[in-house]
Design a protein around this motif. Structure first.
Motif, PDB file in Angstrom:
ATOM      1  N   ASP B  97       0.991  -1.065  -0.099  1.00 14.24           N
ATOM      2  CA  ASP B  97      -0.096  -0.146   0.006  1.00 14.24           C
ATOM      3  C   ASP B  97       0.939   1.249  -0.020  1.00 14.24           C
ATOM      4  O   ASP B  97       1.297   1.664   1.016  1.00 14.24           O
ATOM      5  N   ASP B  99       0.267   4.085  -0.367  1.00 18.47           N
ATOM      6  CA  ASP B  99      -0.357   5.370   0.036  1.00 18.47           C
ATOM      7  C   ASP B  99       0.238   5.663   1.453  1.00 18.47           C
ATOM      8  O   ASP B  99       0.141   6.638   2.199  1.00 18.47           O
ATOM      9  N   GLU B 100       0.586   4.614   2.175  1.00 15.97           N
ATOM     10  CA  GLU B 100       1.183   4.556   3.540  1.00 15.97           C
ATOM     11  C   GLU B 100       2.079   3.506   3.921  1.00 15.97           C
ATOM     12  O   GLU B 100       1.700   2.390   3.591  1.00 15.97           O
ATOM     13  N   GLU B 112       0.786   9.275  17.038  1.00 20.03           N
ATOM     14  CA  GLU B 112       1.050   8.977  15.371  1.00 20.03           C
ATOM     15  C   GLU B 112       1.564   7.839  15.444  1.00 20.03           C
ATOM     16  O   GLU B 112       1.417   7.098  14.319  1.00 20.03           O
ATOM     17  N   VAL B 116      -0.050   4.469  13.378  1.00 18.82           N
ATOM     18  CA  VAL B 116       0.495   3.907  12.009  1.00 18.82           C
ATOM     19  C   VAL B 116       0.823   2.324  12.226  1.00 18.82           C
ATOM     20  O   VAL B 116       0.402   1.508  11.456  1.00 18.82           O
ATOM     21  N   ARG B 119      -2.561   0.690  12.447  1.00 15.42           N
ATOM     22  CA  ARG B 119      -3.246   0.671  10.943  1.00 15.42           C
ATOM     23  C   ARG B 119      -2.802  -0.250  10.049  1.00 15.42           C
ATOM     24  O   ARG B 119      -3.298  -1.072   9.288  1.00 15.42           O
ATOM     25  N   LEU B 120      -1.306  -0.308  10.197  1.00 19.66           N
ATOM     26  CA  LEU B 120      -0.499  -1.386   9.067  1.00 19.66           C
ATOM     27  C   LEU B 120       0.003  -2.666   9.798  1.00 19.66           C
ATOM     28  O   LEU B 120       0.414  -3.339   9.183  1.00 19.66           O
TER      29      LEU B 120
END
Lengths: 154, 154
Positions: B97, B99-100, B112, B116, B119-120
């Motif tokens: 991905d 995007d990130e 933050e 991350v 989410r990942l």
């Protein structure tokens, strides 16, 4: 080679262990997770460090990453307080897939262990002999088994 | 506290590093993953031990767990050979991905970094200062920051 040949001692907690205590264990021992045992002492699942994070991160930030910016440095650091008063039971994902737990029998082959890790996206699986916990196999230990130096071992 | 306060040195590999070499690093240093740098030396992503496993496990076993049983102990142990001749580039998931990436700036807050990771689904994120790699933050280090003893630190 089987799971019993790769198993190592691994810290365990109960469903009632305090969230703050688990966080301290993970930090002090640099653990990716801990084995969770149920009321009878049988291994129940593995609680990952990532699951502790998910418990701490406010839900609307998880849903909308842009909202992370509304938290200052100080606000972010204060999130630890969200663990207070909670236990391992509270931090486990709300709907664990009870069809498959990150637990393997001691006779599992290296491929069986690898397949469980990959499918459940877990870097640690518990190893049992019947209901007795033998310890855990970590992804780095398993990969190490697959390096050439190890291939000549009986 | 920011990512730069939690960063630690972390092993890096290039896209062309041999798969067998990465496996040995992960095993010897008990690493959950390694930072992958691109041709310019900038951190590109983090390759997890779990991704090495996914590369080794035959695809039809990943699709149908029951097929794991057709592999004997010896067959399972021989799967390491599947790494031969491949590189980090080959082991990265086919559609990262873009995007990130699991990379944060040195000024990222603890929230933050946590967001991350969650989410990942990564227990390691790289920390950069512009294009320069500073190291990584691991989930256990981040959780440790959130334990009471650390809260009083400046």
């Amino acid at each position: 080679m089987h799971a019993r040949d790769l198993v190592e001692p691994f810290p365990t907690v109960s469903l009632d262990t305090l969230a703050t205590e688990v966080a301290k264990m993970m930090s002090d021992e640099r653990l990716p997770g801990v084995i969770v045992c149920d009321e009878t002492g049988s291994p129940f699942t593995v609680l990952l460090g990532l699951e502790v994070l998910r418990f701490v991160i406010p839900p609307y930030v998880q849903d909308n990453p842009a909202l992370v910016r509304v938290y200052s440095e100080k606000d972010s650091d204060a999130l630890y307080g969200r663990l207070d008063g909670f236990t391992v039971r509270d931090m486990l994902p709300p709907k664990p897939d009870l069809d498959e737990l990150p637990v393997v029998g001691q006779d599992a082959t290296t491929l069986e262990v690898a397949a469980v890790m990959a499918r459940l996206h877990r870097s640690v699986v518990a190893v049992i002999d019947g209901n007795r916990l033998l310890g855990a196999v970590t992804v780095s230990r398993l990969i190490g088994h697959w390096t050439p130096e190890e291939q000549g071992r009986p």
